[in-house]
Design an enzyme around this catalytic site. Sequence first.
Site, PDB file in Angstrom:
ATOM      1  N   ARG A 196       0.744  -1.514  -0.262  1.00 26.33           N
ATOM      2  CA  ARG A 196       0.209   0.288  -0.074  1.00 26.33           C
ATOM      3  C   ARG A 196       1.004   1.551  -0.203  1.00 26.33           C
ATOM      4  NH1 ARG A 196      -3.280   2.522   4.519  1.00 26.33           N
ATOM      5  NH2 ARG A 196      -5.247   3.575   3.101  1.00 26.33           N
ATOM      6  N   ILE A 239      -7.188   8.368  -0.298  1.00 28.87           N
ATOM      7  CA  ILE A 239      -7.254   6.800  -0.606  1.00 28.87           C
ATOM      8  C   ILE A 239      -8.032   6.021   0.589  1.00 28.87           C
ATOM      9  CG2 ILE A 239      -4.819   6.692   1.000  1.00 28.87           C
ATOM     10  CD1 ILE A 239      -4.065   4.162  -0.539  1.00 28.87           C
ATOM     11  N   SER A 240      -8.790   4.708   0.107  1.00 25.85           N
ATOM     12  CA  SER A 240      -9.383   4.286   1.078  1.00 25.85           C
ATOM     13  C   SER A 240      -9.142   3.805   1.630  1.00 25.85           C
ATOM     14  CB  SER A 240     -10.455   3.921   0.343  1.00 25.85           C
ATOM     15  OG  SER A 240     -10.951   4.472  -0.708  1.00 25.85           O
ATOM     16  N   GLN A 241     -10.515   3.704   3.054  1.00 26.65           N
ATOM     17  CA  GLN A 241      -9.555   3.161   4.665  1.00 26.65           C
ATOM     18  C   GLN A 241      -9.269   1.499   4.056  1.00 26.65           C
ATOM     19  OE1 GLN A 241     -12.255   2.493   7.387  1.00 26.65           O
ATOM     20  NE2 GLN A 241     -11.001   1.503   8.937  1.00 26.65           N
ATOM     21  N   PRO A 242      -8.236   0.835   4.526  1.00 24.52           N
ATOM     22  CA  PRO A 242      -7.892  -0.914   3.427  1.00 24.52           C
ATOM     23  C   PRO A 242      -9.245  -1.491   4.231  1.00 24.52           C
ATOM     24  CG  PRO A 242      -5.925   0.014   5.119  1.00 24.52           C
ATOM     25  CD  PRO A 242      -7.483   1.543   4.847  1.00 24.52           C
TER      26      PRO A 242
END
Length: 217
Positions: free
Chosen positions: A38, A64-67
């Site tokens: 990431r 960037i989206s949360q995992p």
Amino acid sequence: MLQDTYKLKGKRAQLVSELKSLGIHAPNVLRAVDAVPRHFFFPKDFLDKAYENIAFPIEGGQTISQPFTVAMQTQLLDIKPGDKVLEIGTGSGYQSAILKVMGANVYSIETVERLHQTAKMLFRKLGLDIATIYGDGSKGLPELAPFDKIILTAAAPQLVTSLTAQLQIGGKLVAPVGDLAVQKMILVTRNGDNEYTESSHGDFNFVPLTGSNGWAI
Ligand code: SAM
């Protein structure tokens, strides 16, 4: 394909454990989170935050989206190798890379030109064969439809038939739908020509979808 030059594999393993404890169980999703560095998709000055389970600002006022969110949307889509997948909102490119390492054929559309260009160059550098398109993804990509799976990574005010109609019969679309503060994660399955089923999977908070079927902001 994705060589990890920054020694963060251990942190990725910790992230995978955290995602499991939060209810992500699909082995192919967990393997993909473990495989994709990431930090390659993360702002360079904040690499120490790359494996925290948080969304993070990127260029153009986007995130960037949360995992957990990436893993949840991917799990709901039930990705199979060879699936033709449309992603609306390329952003950093992380979600596209997760789909690609799971064996999907990925088409990703982004409306912020700088993000589109950066992701396109990064995919090339990493050897990831992902089709990138610059434009308004809120209309989908009718010229390349039908898709097996469609994922919206920005908050939609409603689900429009011009998008769900771009699904193959048996296909699935996942999208955060709601107002600008909170959205429900909606999974739509196309069962027939005019037959769709819908289910809801918790509350999320995404940046707004813009464009002709998005928010006028
Ligand atoms: N999938 C991304 C990732 O892995 O980093 C996260 C993307 S961010 C939460 C949402 C993205 O959707 C932003 O980059 C935003 O510019 C993009 N977006 C918003 N409206 C759009 C539209 N109409 N068409 C294409 N992209 C759009």
